[in-house]
Design a protein around this motif. Structure first.
Motif, PDB file in Angstrom:
ATOM      1  N   ASP A   1      -4.404  -2.702   0.469  1.00  0.00           N
ATOM      2  CA  ASP A   1      -4.512  -4.004  -0.509  1.00  0.00           C
ATOM      3  C   ASP A   1      -4.456  -2.936  -2.164  1.00  0.00           C
ATOM      4  O   ASP A   1      -3.870  -2.738  -3.108  1.00  0.00           O
ATOM      5  CB  ASP A   1      -4.459  -4.889  -0.587  1.00  0.00           C
ATOM      6  CG  ASP A   1      -3.498  -5.608   0.489  1.00  0.00           C
ATOM      7  OD1 ASP A   1      -2.316  -4.531   1.342  1.00  0.00           O
ATOM      8  OD2 ASP A   1      -3.705  -7.076   1.563  1.00  0.00           O
ATOM      9  N   ASP A   2      -5.396  -2.785  -2.161  1.00  0.00           N
ATOM     10  CA  ASP A   2      -6.689  -2.315  -3.167  1.00  0.00           C
ATOM     11  C   ASP A   2      -6.388  -0.817  -3.963  1.00  0.00           C
ATOM     12  O   ASP A   2      -5.390  -0.915  -4.905  1.00  0.00           O
ATOM     13  CB  ASP A   2      -7.628  -2.324  -3.162  1.00  0.00           C
ATOM     14  CG  ASP A   2      -8.583  -3.569  -3.449  1.00  0.00           C
ATOM     15  OD1 ASP A   2      -7.863  -5.148  -3.607  1.00  0.00           O
ATOM     16  OD2 ASP A   2      -9.485  -3.890  -2.706  1.00  0.00           O
ATOM     17  N   THR A   3      -5.754  -0.140  -2.452  1.00  0.00           N
ATOM     18  CA  THR A   3      -4.981   0.721  -2.929  1.00  0.00           C
ATOM     19  C   THR A   3      -3.736   1.111  -3.569  1.00  0.00           C
ATOM     20  O   THR A   3      -3.962   1.636  -4.530  1.00  0.00           O
ATOM     21  CB  THR A   3      -5.489   1.735  -1.548  1.00  0.00           C
ATOM     22  OG1 THR A   3      -6.439   1.909  -1.066  1.00  0.00           O
ATOM     23  CG2 THR A   3      -5.241   3.336  -2.088  1.00  0.00           C
ATOM     24  N   GLU A   4      -3.595   0.166  -3.103  1.00  0.00           N
ATOM     25  CA  GLU A   4      -1.571   0.386  -3.475  1.00  0.00           C
ATOM     26  C   GLU A   4      -1.658  -0.608  -4.463  1.00  0.00           C
ATOM     27  O   GLU A   4      -0.809   0.171  -6.036  1.00  0.00           O
ATOM     28  CB  GLU A   4      -0.491  -0.863  -2.601  1.00  0.00           C
ATOM     29  CG  GLU A   4       0.671  -0.797  -2.716  1.00  0.00           C
ATOM     30  CD  GLU A   4       0.966  -1.899  -2.244  1.00  0.00           C
ATOM     31  OE1 GLU A   4       2.208  -2.304  -2.058  1.00  0.00           O
ATOM     32  OE2 GLU A   4       0.663  -1.919   0.145  1.00  0.00           O
ATOM     33  N   GLU A   5      -2.364  -1.346  -4.813  1.00  0.00           N
ATOM     34  CA  GLU A   5      -2.540  -1.728  -6.317  1.00  0.00           C
ATOM     35  C   GLU A   5      -2.769  -0.539  -7.234  1.00  0.00           C
ATOM     36  O   GLU A   5      -2.817  -1.119  -8.811  1.00  0.00           O
ATOM     37  CB  GLU A   5      -2.466  -3.325  -5.995  1.00  0.00           C
ATOM     38  CG  GLU A   5      -2.682  -4.624  -6.176  1.00  0.00           C
ATOM     39  CD  GLU A   5      -3.942  -5.762  -6.308  1.00  0.00           C
ATOM     40  OE1 GLU A   5      -4.775  -5.099  -6.721  1.00  0.00           O
ATOM     41  OE2 GLU A   5      -3.457  -6.601  -4.885  1.00  0.00           O
ATOM     42  N   ALA A   6      -3.975  -0.079  -7.249  1.00  0.00           N
ATOM     43  CA  ALA A   6      -4.124   0.797  -7.814  1.00  0.00           C
ATOM     44  C   ALA A   6      -3.369   2.158  -8.045  1.00  0.00           C
ATOM     45  O   ALA A   6      -2.700   2.359  -9.064  1.00  0.00           O
ATOM     46  CB  ALA A   6      -5.525   1.954  -7.513  1.00  0.00           C
ATOM     47  N   LYS A   7      -2.379   2.399  -7.281  1.00  0.00           N
ATOM     48  CA  LYS A   7      -1.402   2.966  -6.963  1.00  0.00           C
ATOM     49  C   LYS A   7      -0.632   3.318  -8.132  1.00  0.00           C
ATOM     50  O   LYS A   7       0.733   3.168  -8.885  1.00  0.00           O
ATOM     51  CB  LYS A   7      -0.916   3.886  -5.525  1.00  0.00           C
ATOM     52  CG  LYS A   7      -0.123   4.895  -6.218  1.00  0.00           C
ATOM     53  CD  LYS A   7       1.179   4.707  -4.565  1.00  0.00           C
ATOM     54  CE  LYS A   7       2.124   5.854  -4.722  1.00  0.00           C
ATOM     55  NZ  LYS A   7       2.772   6.505  -5.350  1.00  0.00           N
TER      56      LYS A   7
END
Length: 172
Positions: A112-118
C-alpha cells in the motif's frame, strides 16, 4: 589486512537444506553411474560366456548375481530415497521458518505504501509536465522582469557606493 571489516555471511537453515538437496542429487547421480557400470560388466560377462558356448553357465551365473544386484540396488535406492525425504523435510521446515518471519499485514502495508508513493510521484510528474497557460506564462515573465529590474538597480547602487567610496579615499 583488509579482511577485518568483511562481514561473513550467515549460514541459514535454507542454505543447509539447499546444500543437502544438491548433495543428495550428486550422490544419486554417482550411484546411478556405479550401478550402470556394474550391470554393464555383468552383461559383458554373460555375453562372453554365451560366445564361449557356455549358455547354461551364463544363465546360472547371471541370474544369481543379477538377483543379488537388484536386491542391493533396491536397498540402496530405499536408503537414498530416505535421505532425499529427510532433505526435503529440512527444506520444508526452512521455508516454514522463513514464512513465519514474514507478517502478511506488513507485506500488505508495504504494498500500500509503495502504491501511494507511486501515485504521489505520478501526480508530481503530471503537474510538472503540464503546459502553462498564456496568462501563467505572462505572469511568470512579468515577475522575472521585476526581479531583473530589482537586481539591476541594486547592482547600480552597489557600483555607485563602491565608486564613491573609492573616489573619497583618493581625495583624502
Amino acid at each position: 589486512m583488509g579482511n577485518f571489516f568483511v562481514k561473513k555471511p550467515k549460514i541459514t537453515d535454507v542454505d543447509r537444506a539447499i546444500l543437502s538437496l544438491k548433495t543428495q542429487r550428486r550422490k544419486l547421480a554417482q550411484y546411478q553411474q556405479q550401478l550402470e557400470a556394474v550391470i554393464e560388466a555383468e552383461k559383458q560377462a554373460a555375453r562372453d560366456l554365451i560366445r564361449d558356448k557356455k549358455k547354461e553357465r551364463a544363465l546360472k551365473d547371471v541370474d544369481n548375481p543379477l538377483y543379488i544386484l537388484v536386491q542391493l540396488q533396491d536397498i540402496e535406492l530405499s536408503s537414498k530415497q530416505k535421505a532425499v525425504f529427510e532433505s526435503l523435510k529440512a527444506g520444508n521446515n526452512a521455508i516454514k521458518a522463513i514464512q513465519s518471519e514474514i507478517n502478511l499485514e506488513d507485506v500488505q502495508k508495504l504494498m500500500d505504501d509503495t502504491e501511494e508513493a507511486k501515485a504521489y510521484q505520478d501526480e508530481i510528474s503530471a503537474i510538472l509536465g503540464e503546459k502553462l497557460s498564456t496568462e501563467d506564462e505572462e505572469e511568470i515573465l512579468a515577475e522575472f522582469e521585476n526581479l531583473e529590474a530589482q537586481f539591476i538597480s541594486s547592482l547600480v547602487v552597489s557600483i555607485y557606493l563602491i565608486t564613491n567610496i573609492s573616489i573619497s579615499k583618493l581625495i583624502h
